[in-house]
Design a protein around this motif. Structure first.
Motif, PDB file in Angstrom:
ATOM      1  N   UNK A  58       0.812  -1.222   0.000  1.00 59.29           N
ATOM      2  CA  UNK A  58       0.000   0.000   0.000  1.00 59.29           C
ATOM      3  C   UNK A  58       0.849   1.277   0.000  1.00 59.29           C
ATOM      4  N   UNK A  59       2.154   1.148   0.197  1.00 61.69           N
ATOM      5  CA  UNK A  59       2.991   2.325   0.475  1.00 61.69           C
ATOM      6  C   UNK A  59       3.160   3.269  -0.709  1.00 61.69           C
ATOM      7  N   UNK A  60       2.737   2.871  -1.927  1.00 63.36           N
ATOM      8  CA  UNK A  60       2.823   3.792  -3.071  1.00 63.36           C
ATOM      9  C   UNK A  60       1.467   4.404  -3.436  1.00 63.36           C
ATOM     10  N   UNK A  61       0.442   4.156  -2.625  1.00 64.42           N
ATOM     11  CA  UNK A  61      -0.889   4.711  -2.926  1.00 64.42           C
ATOM     12  C   UNK A  61      -0.897   6.241  -2.914  1.00 64.42           C
ATOM     13  N   UNK A  62      -0.016   6.838  -2.123  1.00 63.00           N
ATOM     14  CA  UNK A  62       0.029   8.297  -2.025  1.00 63.00           C
ATOM     15  C   UNK A  62       0.353   8.963  -3.361  1.00 63.00           C
ATOM     16  N   UNK A  63       0.988   8.225  -4.280  1.00 59.61           N
ATOM     17  CA  UNK A  63       1.366   8.829  -5.557  1.00 59.61           C
ATOM     18  C   UNK A  63       0.137   9.216  -6.386  1.00 59.61           C
ATOM     19  N   UNK A  64      -1.004   8.554  -6.142  1.00 57.92           N
ATOM     20  CA  UNK A  64      -2.229   8.920  -6.874  1.00 57.92           C
ATOM     21  C   UNK A  64      -2.694  10.316  -6.482  1.00 57.92           C
ATOM     22  N   UNK A  65      -2.586  10.643  -5.194  1.00 58.64           N
ATOM     23  CA  UNK A  65      -2.961  11.987  -4.740  1.00 58.64           C
ATOM     24  C   UNK A  65      -1.996  13.037  -5.267  1.00 58.64           C
ATOM     25  N   UNK A  66      -0.722  12.678  -5.366  1.00 64.24           N
ATOM     26  CA  UNK A  66       0.278  13.620  -5.878  1.00 64.24           C
ATOM     27  C   UNK A  66       0.089  13.866  -7.370  1.00 64.24           C
ATOM     28  N   UNK A  67      -0.116  12.806  -8.127  1.00 62.25           N
ATOM     29  CA  UNK A  67      -0.110  12.932  -9.585  1.00 62.25           C
ATOM     30  C   UNK A  67      -1.379  13.572 -10.152  1.00 62.25           C
ATOM     31  N   UNK A  68      -2.519  13.414  -9.465  1.00 62.92           N
ATOM     32  CA  UNK A  68      -3.766  13.926 -10.029  1.00 62.92           C
ATOM     33  C   UNK A  68      -3.743  15.425 -10.317  1.00 62.92           C
ATOM     34  N   UNK A  69      -3.450  16.295  -9.321  1.00 57.34           N
ATOM     35  CA  UNK A  69      -3.478  17.724  -9.646  1.00 57.34           C
ATOM     36  C   UNK A  69      -2.399  18.128 -10.640  1.00 57.34           C
ATOM     37  N   UNK A  70      -1.237  17.462 -10.601  1.00 55.97           N
ATOM     38  CA  UNK A  70      -0.151  17.804 -11.525  1.00 55.97           C
ATOM     39  C   UNK A  70      -0.515  17.396 -12.950  1.00 55.97           C
ATOM     40  N   UNK A  71      -1.034  16.195 -13.088  1.00 59.86           N
ATOM     41  CA  UNK A  71      -1.447  15.703 -14.402  1.00 59.86           C
ATOM     42  C   UNK A  71      -2.586  16.546 -14.966  1.00 59.86           C
ATOM     43  N   UNK A  72      -3.576  16.845 -14.127  1.00 61.36           N
ATOM     44  CA  UNK A  72      -4.719  17.644 -14.573  1.00 61.36           C
ATOM     45  C   UNK A  72      -4.272  19.024 -15.035  1.00 61.36           C
ATOM     46  N   UNK A  73      -3.337  19.630 -14.308  1.00 56.69           N
ATOM     47  CA  UNK A  73      -2.860  20.969 -14.665  1.00 56.69           C
ATOM     48  C   UNK A  73      -2.154  20.963 -16.020  1.00 56.69           C
ATOM     49  N   UNK A  74      -1.258  20.011 -16.233  1.00 57.76           N
ATOM     50  CA  UNK A  74      -0.501  19.970 -17.490  1.00 57.76           C
ATOM     51  C   UNK A  74      -1.416  19.664 -18.671  1.00 57.76           C
ATOM     52  N   UNK A  75      -2.331  18.709 -18.500  1.00 62.84           N
ATOM     53  CA  UNK A  75      -3.240  18.378 -19.602  1.00 62.84           C
ATOM     54  C   UNK A  75      -4.201  19.516 -19.901  1.00 62.84           C
ATOM     55  N   UNK A  76      -4.610  20.240 -18.865  1.00 65.31           N
ATOM     56  CA  UNK A  76      -5.491  21.383 -19.094  1.00 65.31           C
ATOM     57  C   UNK A  76      -4.740  22.493 -19.835  1.00 65.31           C
ATOM     58  N   UNK A  77      -3.463  22.665 -19.524  1.00 66.27           N
ATOM     59  CA  UNK A  77      -2.642  23.622 -20.275  1.00 66.27           C
ATOM     60  C   UNK A  77      -2.598  23.240 -21.754  1.00 66.27           C
ATOM     61  N   UNK A  78      -2.400  21.952 -22.031  1.00 69.04           N
ATOM     62  CA  UNK A  78      -2.340  21.492 -23.427  1.00 69.04           C
ATOM     63  C   UNK A  78      -3.673  21.687 -24.128  1.00 69.04           C
ATOM     64  N   UNK A  79      -4.775  21.403 -23.417  1.00 66.82           N
ATOM     65  CA  UNK A  79      -6.108  21.596 -23.999  1.00 66.82           C
ATOM     66  C   UNK A  79      -6.341  23.071 -24.323  1.00 66.82           C
ATOM     67  N   UNK A  80      -6.033  23.940 -23.379  1.00 65.80           N
ATOM     68  CA  UNK A  80      -6.218  25.388 -23.587  1.00 65.80           C
ATOM     69  C   UNK A  80      -5.331  25.889 -24.722  1.00 65.80           C
ATOM     70  N   UNK A  81      -4.124  25.354 -24.812  1.00 61.62           N
ATOM     71  CA  UNK A  81      -3.199  25.750 -25.877  1.00 61.62           C
ATOM     72  C   UNK A  81      -3.810  25.445 -27.243  1.00 61.62           C
ATOM     73  N   UNK A  82      -4.346  24.229 -27.396  1.00 66.58           N
ATOM     74  CA  UNK A  82      -4.971  23.862 -28.669  1.00 66.58           C
ATOM     75  C   UNK A  82      -6.199  24.691 -28.979  1.00 66.58           C
ATOM     76  N   UNK A  83      -7.013  24.975 -27.959  1.00 69.34           N
ATOM     77  CA  UNK A  83      -8.255  25.714 -28.169  1.00 69.34           C
ATOM     78  C   UNK A  83      -8.007  27.184 -28.481  1.00 69.34           C
TER      79      UNK A  83
END
Length: 437
Positions: A58-83
């Motif tokens: 279970x000791x790597x479960x914390x990475x899901x909480x870390x990666x979600x906001x970072x991943x969402x931010x970068x992908x949203x930047x890419x989406x906004x860039x295209x739009x």
């Protein structure tokens, strides 16, 4: 006597038809973000998360909480860039940076993608071998032909609809986790209390998790799909596509956040499943999702085994077209090809579709050349983790540039999350490289 006044009376329940319309509208507005998030949980990702859960519990479960906001931010930047620009990521890089920067970025994504395609074919073929008993050797060309046929001879609208339905297969992993009966108190504790080990094996898993979650090909695909959505609405020129309304950006934000949330929820439950079964029973030395699925059968039952295997095959069908497509978009935008779109038939965009075909065939060649598909799944995630940081930096710089985005530059929160993402991924990659010395 009834003393209830109209003022204090309970409000009537919202009609079921209104609720259904709301849900239908929400689902209708999901598109590129949902598909991108689902494609992120490909066989390589499944393998990486399985290795993490089996090796470290279970000791790597914390990475899901870390990666979600970072991943969402970068992908949203890419989406906004295209739009906002009406162009894909490679097109914007070409107009703002020297040519060597453009082709450096394209080379990074192409190398990682082709390797990833080979790994995913291997994972899908292994899954089919487990289901049918027919050797994986025969399944890899079958999947290559099937996916190329889908990309070459269907419309973008149909393909997008198929992709949206394919995302449903990811819920197999959520169900599997509950069948595994995890220790929820231990899982929750590990979710909110990070655990880090300074060892080559642990750092490789950490970089693999970050690399398969925040992958370079998703940046190019996200921006390109926002452009494709506009093309599908009849906006065929850059000038017609340039700029977006507040309403369009709100819909994109909802779409991207939903897709990234789905991706990270599935990641969480995959780690949880293998931690609750394989790790608890001492089966820590697995290298692939195939081994994880086979080990699950006696521990969690046939239901968990079948769901896990179904997800392995279905996610590959979703991810390989995204991987090959992002290669084609990167090269076509960098080389300024006029006919480069999944909205066009193959005969109208021959060079674009040739890149898709070559990417798939090279990935297929890795499997037939004797490369170990088992190890390729995990190491493709690590390769993505090593190559992603410079591209994250580039995305953040472009979306902070007023010459590119005008008044639609990143908010302070988005800037902070973008730079944190670049720092965390760079630090993890550097730590891994130092540990290998």
């Amino acid at each position: 006597m009834d003393v209830t006044s109209p003022k204090n009376a309970p409000l009537p329940a919202e009609p079921a038809s209104t609720q259904h319309r709301g849900i239908h509208l929400f689902l209708e507005e999901l598109g590129p973000g949902l598909i991108t998030g689902a494609a992120d949980d490909d066989p390589s990702g499944i393998s990486t998360y399985s290795v993490a859960g089996a090796s470290y519990g279970y000791s790597t479960l914390w990475t899901a909480l870390l990666s979600f906001p970072l991943m969402a931010a970068v992908q949203l930047m890419c989406a906004r860039l295209g739009m906002v620009t009406g162009c894909g990521l490679a097109s914007v890089i070409r107009t703002r940076y020297p040519r060597w920067v453009l082709w450096f970025a394209c080379t990074l994504v192409i190398v990682a993608n082709v390797f990833n395609i080979g790994a995913d074919f291997g994972g899908m073929a292994d899954g089919m071998q487990m289901v049918t008993g027919i050797r994986a050797y025969y399944w890899t060309p079958f999947f290559a032909i099937l996916i190329m046929g889908l990309l070459f001879w269907t419309s973008y609208r149909l393909m997008a609809r198929i992709f949206k339905w394919l995302t449903m297969v990811l819920f197999a992993y959520v169900i599997t986790a509950f069948l595994a009966r995890p220790d929820w108190s231990a899982a929750l504790r590990s979710t909110f209390i990070p655990h880090i080990e300074w060892s080559k094996a642990y750092l490789a898993v950490l970089v693999g998790i970050l690399g398969t979650t925040i992958s370079p090909y998703l940046f190019f695909w996200q921006a390109a799909q926002e452009v494709e959505e506009d093309r599908d609405r009849g906006k065929l020129t850059v000038s017609q596509r340039r700029g977006s309304t507040n309403s369009e950006l709100r819909i994109a934000r909802k779409d991207v956040i939903t897709g990234m949330l789905l991706s990270n929820v599935v990641m969480y439950f995959l780690i949880l499943t293998t931690a609750a079964t394989l790790n608890v029973h001492g089966l820590k030395d697995i290298e692939t999702a195939k081994q994880a699925a086979e080990a699950l059968r006696p521990l969690a039952g046939k239901g968990a085994y079948w769901l896990f295997t179904l997800g392995l095959i279905g996610t590959g069908m979703l991810a390989v077209p995204v991987l090959a497509g992002s290669c084609a978009y990167a090269i076509a935008e960098g080389a300024q090809w006029q006919s480069a779109s999944l909205n066009l038939k193959a005969r109208l965009a021959p060079k674009f579709y040739a890149v898709i075909a070559v990417s798939i065939l090279i990935g297929l060649a890795f499997d037939f050349a004797g490369f170990n598909a088992v190890k390729m799944l995990f190491w493709s995630a690590i390769l993505n983790g090593l190559l992603a940081p410079p591209l994250v930096v580039m995305v953040v710089l472009l979306t902070n540039d007023r010459k590119v985005m005008g008044s639609r530059v990143n908010s302070i929160l988005m800037q902070v999350l973008g730079w944190i993402c670049a720092f965390v991924m760079s630090a993890a990659a550097l730590a891994l490289l130092i540990s290998l010395r």
